[in-house]
Design an enzyme around this catalytic site. Sequence first.
Site, PDB file in Angstrom:
ATOM      1  N   CYS A 146      32.766  33.526  42.479  1.00  0.00           N
ATOM      2  CA  CYS A 146      33.584  34.710  42.165  1.00  0.00           C
ATOM      3  C   CYS A 146      33.526  35.717  43.307  1.00  0.00           C
ATOM      4  O   CYS A 146      32.444  36.131  43.740  1.00  0.00           O
ATOM      5  CB  CYS A 146      33.094  35.343  40.864  1.00  0.00           C
ATOM      6  N   ARG A 149      32.610  40.092  42.524  1.00  0.00           N
ATOM      7  CA  ARG A 149      31.350  40.404  41.844  1.00  0.00           C
ATOM      8  C   ARG A 149      30.821  41.805  42.070  1.00  0.00           C
ATOM      9  O   ARG A 149      29.854  42.208  41.448  1.00  0.00           O
ATOM     10  CB  ARG A 149      30.290  39.374  42.245  1.00  0.00           C
ATOM     11  N   TRP A 318      40.460  40.546  37.189  1.00  0.00           N
ATOM     12  CA  TRP A 318      41.887  40.648  37.517  1.00  0.00           C
ATOM     13  C   TRP A 318      42.178  39.732  38.685  1.00  0.00           C
ATOM     14  O   TRP A 318      41.270  39.206  39.319  1.00  0.00           O
ATOM     15  CB  TRP A 318      42.291  42.087  37.822  1.00  0.00           C
ATOM     16  N   GLU A 323      45.590  33.943  44.494  1.00  0.00           N
ATOM     17  CA  GLU A 323      45.400  32.977  43.392  1.00  0.00           C
ATOM     18  C   GLU A 323      46.746  32.653  42.769  1.00  0.00           C
ATOM     19  O   GLU A 323      47.082  31.500  42.503  1.00  0.00           O
ATOM     20  CB  GLU A 323      44.468  33.556  42.324  1.00  0.00           C
TER      21      GLU A 323
END
Length: 1146
Positions: A146, A149, A318, A323
């Site tokens: 991720c 973070r 979000w 992506e």
Amino acid sequence: MDGSQKPRNNEILPGERAELRNPSSSKQRFETLKNWETDKVQRDTLHLKACPVNVCDRAKCNGSVMNPSQMISDPRNESRSPEDIVQLATDFIDQYYESAKRFKSEAHLNRLHEVKQSIKGQGTFTLTEHELIFGAKTAWRNAPRCIGRIQWNKLQVFDCRHITSTAEMFEAICTHLKYATNKGNIRSCITFFPPRNEANGEFRVWNPQLIRYAGYRQLDGSVIGDPVNVEFTQICERLGWVGKGGRFDVLPLLLQANSKDPDMYEVPTNLVLEVDIKHPKFDWLEKMGLKWYAVPAVSNMLIDIGGIQFPACPFNGWFMGTEIGRDLCDTTRYNILEPLAKQMGLHTKNNSSLWKDKAVLELNISILHSFQSNNVTIMDHHAATESFMKHFSNELRLRGGCPGDWVWLVPPVSGSTTPIFHQEIFNYILNPTCYYQPDAWKLHTLKNRDQKVGKTKKIHFKELARFVLLASTMMTKAMAKRVKATIFYATETGKSLTYAKILREIFNHAFDAKIVAMDEYDIWLLEYESLVLVVTSTFGNGDPPENGETFAQALQDMGNGDNESSSKKFDSVNTVAPLQKRVSFHAKNTTANQDNTSEEQGILANVKFSVFGLGSRAYPNFCAFGHAIDTMLGDMKAERLLEIGEGDELSGQEDSFRHWAQNVFSAACDSFCLKEDVNIEIANASLSNTTYHPSNYRFKSVDIAAEENITGDLGKMHKKHLSSCRLIERINLQSAESKRSTILVKLDTNDSPLLDFEPGDHLGIYPCNQPELVDGLISKLEDAPAKDDVIQMETLKRKNTHLENWEADVRLPPCSLRTALTRFLDITTPPTPQILSLLAECAQDENEKTKLKVLSEGSFAYEDWKFQSFPNFLEILEEFPSIKLSSSLLLSQLPFLQCRYYSISSSPNYHPGQIHCTVSVVSYTTKGGSGPVHHGVCSSYLNRIPAGEKISCFIRHASGFRLPKDPSTPCLLIGPGTGIAPFRSFWQQRIYETSSEAKVNGTMALLFGCRHPLHDHLYKKEVEEAKKLGVISHSYTAFSRSPHTPKTYVQHILENEISDFVFDSIHNRNGHFYVCGDVTMAADVNRAFKSVLVKNGMMKEDSDNYIRKMKSDNRYHEDIFGVTLRTSEVTDSVRKHVRKNSIKPL
Ligand SMILES: Cc1cc2nc3c(=O)[nH]c(=O)nc-3n(C[C@H](O)[C@H](O)[C@H](O)COP(=O)(O)OP(=O)(O)OC[C@H]3O[C@@H](n4cnc5c(N)ncnc54)[C@H](O)[C@@H]3O)c2cc1C
Ligand SMILES: NC(=O)c1ccc[n+]([C@@H]2O[C@H](COP(=O)([O-])OP(=O)(O)OC[C@H]3O[C@@H](n4cnc5c(N)ncnc54)[C@H](OP(=O)(O)O)[C@@H]3O)[C@@H](O)[C@H]2O)c1
Ligand SMILES: Cc1cc2nc3c(=O)[nH]c(=O)nc-3n(C[C@H](O)[C@H](O)[C@H](O)COP(=O)(O)O)c2cc1C
């Protein structure tokens, strides 16, 4: 290496590198990571705590493998022994207590024992709510793939471990989506469904994400929609779902509870926020009909927290723009790259034209542009990687490492242009952990075989509508179960508690609200709160009320990152942020879309809060403690829901409170997306509703013995450890010529250890009301039980519409009406507008009713009436004779009679077993001198009771008002009138010490003030004795009403007569400065002292800082009685000023 070359944190200096990288140094307990762009080398030690599994093996690197087996949690392959669980659980509990700064504490060891026992007996244990929140945040913090973070601490956790059905899961998911979406200002949150264990059966969300688009396989093999979801779409269709066949059809939710077959629910369309993709320049792009959803909520991963596995725990952050770019461009997804490039007029035949790069870039631009112009949270990959680098560096500093999967973290476009590309990163697995898991349908065999052939439990429109309705109507109820609102209060005279209770009423309409006294709270739990409301008064001279002191100190330490309580004294006035800073916090906190992605992560990043301060503008530091709390919470990055509310007891305190309460409730509902589900008007009405109904009360006779322990009863009511003293004797300290009385009250403590004290401490006394007032009041009651019969009031409780029962009222202990009105209830403070509205109901005469109603609005009319007449309850009944008053109204509505404090005037060594007080007997005439005489409750009680009378009391320790340990340290004691009280204990203590330990006496100067040399020169003789003994070195007296001499106050002497002496004693010889008595006097003395400092060469600004520093070093001590001198003059002038300047509440 000299100090300047010392490595900062985990950084390594160039010269060190070779050695550190040398594998032959076998003792190396860390690994190094280099950034090839900056050349910076850092150490990672956190990997030493990693789970002993490795994604890679000796022979090959598995870094690019999508789902390495070590990151998959498959129940079919797993068999965990109780020992494994104990190990994971122990490690987790250790982490939790370490983070709470309670490592190896009793609580930690007890919890470990409890957990181990539970695993031994039941094979598992239950995480507390706080552990769950900590675990969820840590799992995110540990997630190597991720990039977002940096936000790990800002995660809202919905604890739904209690639910049992898919309908409840659906409800919770609706709540989750609503909260997360937040009208586009996306918030990170996670919902936990029951963990895996035999009792629960398995809970799963079958969808890979809560919102995803269907993929319909066509006969020719092509796909309409999102190809990645073809298999899941087919499963939904087999279960009876009929999709519309479009490119962007939101899939239904397939929810599994208790290992049963899944149930299917359509996601209510109003909960799915989508963004149409447009390009800032290419208008044609809009026509491609592309869109994407706003909330990426992963729902198929498993989180393991200390060995407890949660296979159903949807969570979201979000999007990073790339992506969505990949979702639309990848050939295995929407694959729009080529059509897009063609629209752009690019030559797609030749890869070296970089048409793909150009097209993907424009699409990414469109995505960012579309989300941003719709105010929907999104991050570009540059900002995301930069924030990750910041996080990475923070983590190395704070934690000694940051696991990361470089392959995933580097963005799919423009990799090398982002800083992360150049950073070496270790990948390792820490618990709490997020795992992949096999698709739910691969683990589950449908029990209802029919489902397989399509005759499935399909949601018909009616049923769907019911669920949608359920989602909205049950949302409030469900949220009430989930979102806790913690209302902290600190109070001296009880008002803040009353307001906190009213606040609880309104908040319970939408939240699970509870009230907590500040001194009963463990501050390290604060970071796990979601919604914090603070109602507090200010006491002393800007100080916290006594039950707010430890909270304030702990909050200050928390803000400073201190484990241990710091020696720096908490000081509200210095903690308060300047107004400008406060306003800017507010503005920032309310700006949509900027907050949530903000990198500024304080320990309280996930806490939303608002503060209401009670105070009085008669004090120089108005509501200072409320402001200090507000500032500290804001500084720790808690989110301010609403600017602090201020309630001035001299002007519309109740009104201001109601106004703030309504606004903060509305802001909280807004923030938790409850506004549509709560009837705000009904909730607001609870602010003005008084809960009194005569038929709900009755009296029951009780055995007379029940009233035996009044001190014990008072202690329970006020949550204090009370003792009792007996009056030894009372001496009037004023001369016979004086019309006033100041009395020396000597009390026998009966050597009660609860009454141990030090010079400087206070005695709290619970007084009795004047018997004439009590008798007068009882004689006016409609239904008074015999006044000395011991009774228990009972209240009618309605559990539901059918069940009613009478329960003993917990407010008052069993006692006679006379005792209640004498010992427990306040019958002299003018009633609040709320009580007046009840009295209006009881008035029989219309004119009286109307007048009472006007007063009960709490407007200027009420204020004028209150401050001019200061009416007690008996006077009100005389003013409104038609009121038919029942006893239960008094017993249920009157506030408690509060204790009064007295600065102890004796030394425990000089007068062992005794406590002396110097009490000014309060009496004044109301209505500017034309009204009736009023007698102060406690001072007139002490002036009236006979010797031998028992007095309920306790010690209030004033650790900030102490003599310096070293008797040679100079002390300047300033106390006009009864302000001399604590100084008598000081000089007595020094007399005792001098005689018993032959200590050297230092400078102890007393500066006293009174009206007339022949009337009220208190302790004149005693001071002369102490001077003879050398204990008091200097004494000065200011006479304000001495004939033929100009009016002189203590501050005049300080500034004009002994300025050099003061400067020398305090500044040159590091002396202590003490002021005791009225607050205006203390402010005047403060000003005079500043002027002494300036006169002796200090700059004005420096003099302010100098005194501030003296306060935090505990060299400037104040013991403030309140507004005691010229009370009505001071309060009238403040009220006039407030009105003239229209200082509006809020
Ligand atoms: C930390 C601390 C230490 C204290 N130490 C001492 C001490 O050593 N000695 C001492 O005598 N007191 C001391 N006090 C004050 C004391 O606690 C009481 O407030 C005081 O005795 C009055 O209490 P009471 O019950 O007699 O009067 P109350 O019944 O409480 O009446 C006082 C109230 O009457 C009103 N009032 C008073 N005068 C007037 C006026 N002229 N016009 C209109 N309204 C008026 C004001 O609202 C005032 O608050 C101390 C207070 C504090 C907070
Ligand atoms: N809670 C309460 O309301 C409460 C509590 C305790 C006492 N009291 C009241 O306070 C009065 C007696 O108190 P006391 O014996 O302590 O004091 P006091 O005798 O009224 O006053 C002591 C001295 O302080 C002076 N003074 C007044 N304002 C001052 C200021 N701003 N700075 C410095 N000095 C100032 C007075 O001068 P002046 O000649 O100008 O007055 C007097 O010389 C009584 O009226 C009593 O009822 C009220
Ligand atoms: C001894 C004393 C000191 C006070 N000091 C302050 C102060 O410094 N600043 C302020 O705004 N209010 C001050 N107040 C006013 C109180 O904050 C106010 O009365 C408040 O309504 C009390 O609320 P509580 O009953 O919750 O304690 C003081 C009151 C007293 C009696």
